[in-house]
Structure formats: structure tokens, C-alpha cells
Scaffold this motif. Structure first.
Motif, PDB file in Angstrom:
ATOM      1  N   PRO A 148       0.541  -1.166   0.137  1.00  0.00           N
ATOM      2  CA  PRO A 148       0.024   0.013   0.050  1.00  0.00           C
ATOM      3  C   PRO A 148       0.706   1.362  -0.095  1.00  0.00           C
ATOM      4  CG  PRO A 148      -0.920  -1.654   1.603  1.00  0.00           C
ATOM      5  CD  PRO A 148       0.323  -2.083   1.163  1.00  0.00           C
ATOM      6  N   GLU A 149       2.005   1.269   0.518  1.00  0.00           N
ATOM      7  CA  GLU A 149       2.873   2.505   0.686  1.00  0.00           C
ATOM      8  C   GLU A 149       3.546   2.667  -0.536  1.00  0.00           C
ATOM      9  OE1 GLU A 149       1.789   0.576   4.495  1.00  0.00           O
ATOM     10  OE2 GLU A 149       3.077  -0.145   2.807  1.00  0.00           O
ATOM     11  N   ARG A 184      -2.787   7.604  -4.822  1.00  0.00           N
ATOM     12  CA  ARG A 184      -3.237   8.416  -3.586  1.00  0.00           C
ATOM     13  C   ARG A 184      -2.920   9.793  -3.585  1.00  0.00           C
ATOM     14  NH1 ARG A 184       0.355   5.865   0.865  1.00  0.00           N
ATOM     15  NH2 ARG A 184       1.787   6.225  -0.949  1.00  0.00           N
TER      16      ARG A 184
END
Length: 450
Positions: free
Chosen positions: A177-178, A202
Motif C-alpha cells: 500500500p505504501e 493516492r
């Protein structure tokens, strides 16, 4: 910024760029590289041939060099729509990373699955592949993305067009996710693209350097009217014999037409290769290699090649069939006039394609140059009357009459049917005779089938 040194890239990358004689960054590279080095997610829209590949490869390689993690799994993944584009991206990684120890592997269909799995077990820093094959490796447990630091979606609009939306979303969900995500495309992509951006990126920074209408000004865009398929084939033969070009691509809408046209051109003693989705990997690679080395000058292709070809000195594009959308037209003619080069794009327009051509002109806000080949002058030279939007103007009175006739058609057709029925006991009409023999009415033979 006037040079790559101003972008604060790693010295090994600067050295490789110098040997490749690439000294000045393009606008998309100037805009995207600093933002990518900051670690931001990016959504970049820039026209075909503007240098997008280096715009994401250079910051990717820089970060892999700056932060070495030798015991991790794959650190960067590049998704692309076609094998050809994936192969060319691998070559650019190898060229830009020639003074590094960074390893990259290619994962596309048409290659040995077990061999690819063995290469992945060596933990290359970069994987480059098409969504379908990557999903197969994911299902087989070969693809490990928990350590991924950067995900790149190149030609993302094309991946959506080809139906890879679910595959891309699934692969993105498997990544850490990062991670940092960079999305590049030549068109905005509409609602489907917006949904992908909201799911995968994001808080992205949006860099819209070119709209789809901003085509390369150095590309001359022309149209030639044609009567039918055979007339188009003769026009292509004439153009390839009389135009001045180094290399050419002729685009068709179907595989069948590509194969047929290739046969026609080979019969006229031209060295031609054909490229479409049904060709196996070996043939596709051979076609691209022969075109790049100059062994052949002409490639006949469907849209599978529209976003997968980057060939130096490709200066002529012929649209045998008009592409179905303005975006596809942009990608086709984007094969020529790349990075400041000059080129010519010629579209052959039959009567049924005129309105499509007019719509593409309107979408791009450009007017194509009309050209007439006197040696092959056809019957169709364009509509007699045009609307303000450039489309063919129909006869409103005739249309209204047809509608009125359609409303009354039930009674009229019924009356005709009743009148046509012979009365019971009525004698059949006498035959027209000559010398005692009945005149035989011969059926007209049908014309040749296309």
C-alpha cells in the motif's frame, strides 16, 4: 531546466544519457522527473512520442540506486498493454541502466512460462510485463509484490481499451500500500480512467502537458478519397511507390484486411511484414526487428501496433481504414514525427467513412489536407453537400417522404400483394415467343464478391 544534470539525477544515469547523446529533457521529462523524485503519485497526460518512457524510468532507476535493498523481492513493476511496448521498455531500461547493477525481466505472453518463473526467483529489481501474463504468474504464486516500491501504469488508457481494467486493479491491490504509483497516458481516458485513478493512486499530482488535440505540428495530415477496398489497395501501392519515405506503417482495422493487403503488396514485389494479434511472439519480434534494421521498409498492422511501435526514421503512416475514434487516430499517427521529427499521415476515405473522418477532425479541431491522386482518380470525391460540422448533408425532403411512406406502407404493400395474386380459373398470360420458341429470361450474374 536545460539539462538532465539540473534534475539532480544519479551520476551513473547522467553518464548513460551522455553516451546515448540525450542531453536536453523534453517538457514531459522536465515536469514529471522532479515530481516523481519527491515520491508523489503522478497522473501524467502527454502526447505520443514526447518522451514519457524516460520520464518514469529515470526517477525509478535513480531511487533504486539511491536506496539499495539487496534482499528484497521485486521493487518496481511496469505494466504495459502490448508485448512490443514491453520489449521496447526493457531495452530502454537496459540502455539507461548500463552503468548500474539493476536487473530487469520481461513477462509477456508467447514466452516460456517456466523460464520466466525461474528468472523471477532471482529477484530482479524491475519487472516489465503485460497484465494477462502477470495475472497468470500471480495465480501460480510466482509474483511477489509485498516489497514493491514503485508501480508504473504506462499507456493506461490503452489498457482500459483492451479490457485490462480488472487485471490492473487486481495487480495494484497485491502491491504494498505504501508504494509510489505513476500513471501515464496520451489521452484523458474518460470516466473509466477516473475510476482507475481513484482506486490506484493516492492524492496524485496531475500533469496534463498535452491534450489529445495537441498533435505534432511537424506531421502533415492528408486524406485521399477512395471508391472501395480494391481502389484503396491500388492507392496504397501507388503511395508506397511514389512517396518519399524511409519506413512506413499501413494500419487496417481488421486482421483479415491486414493479411489480404500484405499479400497484395508482396505480389507487387514489395518487402512487407504484417503484425496483428494472431501472430505468435516469434513472428511479431521478427517483424519489429526487420523494420528497425531496415531489412523491410513497410509494416502492415492493426491497432495492436499503434501503441507499441517506436522506430527511428518512421516517416509515413497510411490509414487504410479510418480508425474508429479520435484517440486511436492520435496513437496511429503518433508513430511518425516523434520527438521533433517530421512525418506524413495519409488516410484513405471511402464514402461510408466520411462522417467518421469529419467527427475526428472536429474532435481534434483540425482540418486535414485534401489530396487527389490523378493517376487513380475515383468516382467518390467527397459528398456533394456538407453540413457545418463537415459531415455529409442528406436530403431532408427525401427522408421526410420515406417516413411518410413508411406510415402508409401497410395499406400500400397490402394492396400490391392482393393485386399480384392471380384469380382462380384465370388463364396464365401468354408467353412472348419468337419463331415458336419462348424467350428465356436470363438471370444477371452477380458481381465479384469482396
Amino acid at each position: 531546466m536545460s539539462s538532465f544534470a539540473d534534475l539532480n539525477l544519479h551520476e551513473r544515469l547522467i553518464k548513460a544519457l551522455g553516451e546515448l547523446e540525450i542531453t536536453t529533457p523534453t517538457p514531459v521529462q522536465t515536469a514529471a522527473i522532479p515530481a516523481a523524485l519527491e515520491g508523489r503519485d503522478l497522473r501524467v497526460v502527454a502526447r505520443t512520442g514526447s518522451g514519457k518512457t524516460a520520464a518514469f524510468l529515470l526517477p525509478m532507476l535513480h531511487q533504486l540506486l539511491q536506496y539499495s535493498r539487496p534482499r528484497t523481492d521485486t521493487r518496481a513493476l511496469i505494466l504495459l498493454p502490448t508485448r512490443e511496448l514491453a520489449q521496447q521498455t526493457l531495452k530502454q531500461v537496459e540502455a539507461l541502466g548500463r552503468y548500474t547493477f539493476i536487473k530487469a525481466e520481461l513477462l509477456t505472453g508467447g514466452e516460456d512460462f517456466k523460464v520466466q518463473a525461474a528468472k523471477m526467483r532471482k529477484n530482479p529489481e524491475i519487472l516489465i510485463g503485460t497484465p494477462g501474463r502477470l495475472i497468470e504468474h500471480l495465480d501460480a504464486g510466482n509474483l511477489l509484490l509485498q516489497d514493491l516500491e514503485m508501480l508504473v501504469l504506462d499507456e493506461s488508457d490503452r489498457m482500459l481499451d483492451m479490457g485490462f481494467n480488472d487485471d490492473v486493479l487486481r495487480l495494484a491491490a497485491e502491491c504494498r500500500p505504501e508504494r509510489q504509483t505513476l500513471l501515464f497516458s496520451a489521452t484523458t481516458g474518460g470516466n473509466a480512467m477516473e475510476n482507475m485513478i481513484s482506486s490506484v493512486l493516492r492524492d496524485p499530482r496531475s500533469l496534463v502537458l498535452d491534450s489529445v488535440r495537441d498533435l505534432n505540428e511537424s506531421v502533415s495530415q492528408q486524406i485521399i478519397t477512395a471508391d472501395d477496398v480494391k481502389h484503396k489497395e491500388r492507392l496504397v501501392q501507388w503511395l508506397l511507390a511514389n512517396e518519399t519515405y524511409d519506413k512506413a506503417v499501413v494500419f487496417t482495422n481488421t486482421r483479415e484486411q491486414a493479411d489480404r493487403l500484405c499479400g497484395v503488396l508482396v505480389a507487387s514485389n514489395l518487402k512487407v511484414f504484417v503484425l496483428h494479434g494472431e501472430k505468435d511472439q516469434k513472428d511479431r519480434k521478427l517483424a519489429m526487428d526487420r523494420l528497425k534494421t531496415g531489412a523491410v521498409k513497410v509494416l502492415v498492422a492493426t491497432d495492436v501496433a499503434a501503441r507499441g511501435i517506436h522506430v527511428d526514421n518512421l516517416d509515413l503512416v497510411i490509414n487504410f481504414d479510418m480508425p474508429r475514434s479520435g484517440d486511436e487516430y492520435v496513437h496511429r499517427i503518433g508513430r511518425t514525427g516523434r520527438v521533433g521529427g517530421e512525418g506524413t499521415a495519409i488516410s484513405l476515405i471511402a464514402a461510408h467513412e466520411w462522417n467518421l473522418m469529419a467527427s475526428i477532425q472536429r474532435y481534434l479541431r483540425q482540418n486535414f489536407e485534401y489530396r487527389l491522386v490523378e493517376a487513380l482518380r475515383g468516382n467518390f470525391l467527397g459528398p456533394k453537400n456538407l453540413k457545418s460540422n463537415g459531415k455529409a448533408a442528406g436530403n431532408k425532403k427525401k427522408k421526410m417522404k420515406k417516413k411518410e411512406d413508411a406510415k402508409k406502407g401497410i395499406k400500400k404493400s397490402g394492396a400490391k400483394k392482393n393485386a399480384a395474386k392471380p384469380k382462380r380459373n384465370a388463364r396464365p398470360p401468354s408467353q412472348d415467343t419468337k419463331g415458336g420458341f419462348a424467350t428465356v429470361k436470363r438471370k444477371k450474374t452477380p458481381g465479384p464478391l469482396d
